[in-house]
Design an enzyme around this catalytic site. Structure first.
Site: not given
Ligand code: GDP
Ligand code: IMO
Ligand code: MG
Length: 427
Positions: A13, A16, A223
């Protein structure tokens, strides 16, 4: 600059999805090489917000060919659900390519994921419950179902029946659940065959051909490094290789193709699920990061655990992945803080440790040694040039860069697609 790998630097999260989306206008292919719908990427385009789980984020950019390669495990219902949701919002999804060798998540994998977690009780991993672990376990055990199997009913039946033989004993005798019949699994899988067939190909061949033709291919990791099954905080990890090496085995390209490895890192740290997290905050600072950064899981909606930036983790990420560039995200979330602590090393039972300890118990016990950086109050979401950031924000970024082992090439200053400061071109 043909092959670029992009990975998460922390526990996921990091943003990416947004980083991929930033690069997408200059690339030809985006490849998802690991995981499945445990990933959750939020991408904000204009007033539209897209939550992608299985599809690579590059699908939002016209002209980019999205690829789901062999390292991914696929839940077909989720795949077609996501595809139709995107088509109904006007996104062209017709170019999607799917590897014939990717493994399929079936209903028994989902069931086993949930019952195993319940059985573990206090020791649970906190998985996303999507069947990821059991599907990868079957792959390694050589009893998995692959995409190509659903085009041959005879082979599919043979494989499903033999997989269920043992699993039904487990489900009924250990977990007290009903047995799953081969027919229900086969009927479900076959129902996707006609829609899936036109997308399926030898993605390794297609990607190698594309690279030979000097096309630019971005490998987007799901991840993150600390969730990698080999290099993460085992057993509190996902079941695939989320690090840059996973891009090679997960897609069938050679290491010499890759000339850039980008790690996406948040200006602080978050984690979903169980496991060690040295800089985790349990006070109002953690609550501040959670609410200001909107740190709730894209996939499960769970509140994310929040803590300060951990420089030894960033250095570890640089080392494990061969990082050439970092994209720092969410710097704007720190605006308004008086002091910003950064973990520069750990104290493990009274000894200073500068790198992530190899021993898991040591990492569990590690307490952060912090250095404090002065904060800033100016709104930075409109800033597009590094020199226009407040002096303390610049100092914070440069300090993290000096501690993390690779240059910080782009800095996210807000959720919007264009809210980014680029210091060095990434493509
Ligand atoms: P990912 O799994 O790595 O793609 O990340 P997620 O989408 O789960 O979580 C990242 C969150 O941060 C999303 O809601 C994005 O819209 C937000 N985001 C990404 N870059 C920025 C930033 O520079 N500032 C803020 N405030 N939010 C961001
Ligand atoms: P993105 O791509 C954050 C965590 C789960 C759990 C562990 C194993 O959005 O960054 P699983 O279901 O994969 O067997 O769970 O990994 N986990 C993540 N945490 N972001 C993710 O994906 C995750 N994908 C799995 O919460 O701790
Ligand atoms: Mg994510």
């Amino acid at each position: 600059m043909p092959a670029i790998v992009l990975v998460g630097a922390q526990w996921g999260d990091e943003g990416k999805g947004k980083a991929t989306d930033l690069l997408a206008s200059r690339i030809d292919y985006v490849v998802k090489f690991n995981g499945d719908n445990n990933a959750g990427h939020t991408v904000v385009v204009g007033n539209e917000k897209y939550a992608l789980h299985l599809l690579p984020s590059g699908i939002l950019t016209p002209g980019v060919t999205p690829v789901i390669s062999n390292g991914v495990v696929i839940d077909l219902e989720v795949l077609f659900g996501e595809l139709s949701a995107l088509s109904s919002r006007g996104i062209d999804v017709s170019r999607l390519r799917v590897s014939a060798n990717a493994h399929i998540i079936t209903s028994y994998h989902r069931t086993l994921d949930k019952v195993t977690e319940r059985f573990l009780g206090k020791r649970q991993i906190g998985t996303t419950g999507r069947g990821i672990g059991p599907t990868y376990a079957d792959k390694i055990n050589r009893v998995g179902i692959r995409v190509q199997d659903i085009f041959d009913e005879g082979i599919l039946r043979q494989k499903v029946e033999s997989a269920l033989e043992i699993k039904n004993h487990l489900l009924v005798k250990i977990y007290n659940r009903r047995a799953i019949t081969a027919d229900e699994v086969i009927t479900e899988l076959l129902s996707f065959a006609d829609r899936l067939r036109p997308m399926v190909c030898d993605t390794s061949l297609e990607l190698n051909n594309a690279l030979d033709a000097n096309k630019t291919v971005l490998f987007e990791g799901g991840q993150a490094t600390m969730l990698d099954v080999d290099h993460g905080t085992y057993p509190f990890v996902t079941s695939s290789n989320a690090t840059s090496g996973g891009a090679l085995t997960g897609s069938g390209i050679g290491p010499k193709r890759v000339d850039r490895v980008i790690a996406v890192v948040k200006a602080y740290t978050t984690r979903v699920g169980s496991g060690p997290f040295p800089t985790e905050l349990f006070d109002e600072s953690g609550e501040y990061l959670r609410s200001k950064g909107f740190e709730f899981g894209t996939t499960t909606g769970r509140p994310r655990r929040c803590g300060w930036y951990d420089a030894p983790i960033a250095r570890y990420t640089t080392r494990i992945n061969g990082v050439t560039d970092f994209v720092l995200t969410k710097l704007d979330v720190l605006t308004g803080l008086d002091q910003i602590p950064v973990c520069v090393a750990y104290d493990v039972d009274g000894t200073r440790v500068d790198e992530v300890p190899v021993n898991q118990s040591d990492f569990h016990h590690a307490t952060p040694i912090y250095e404090n950086f002065p904060g800033w109050t100016e709104d930075i979401t409109g800033v597009r040039k590094f020199d226009d950031l407040p002096a303390n924000a610049q100092k914070y970024v440069l300090a993290l860069e000096a501690m993390s082992g690779a240059r910080f090439s782009a800095i996210g200053v807000g959720p919007a697609r264009d809210a980014i400061v680029v210091r060095h071109d990434l493509v």
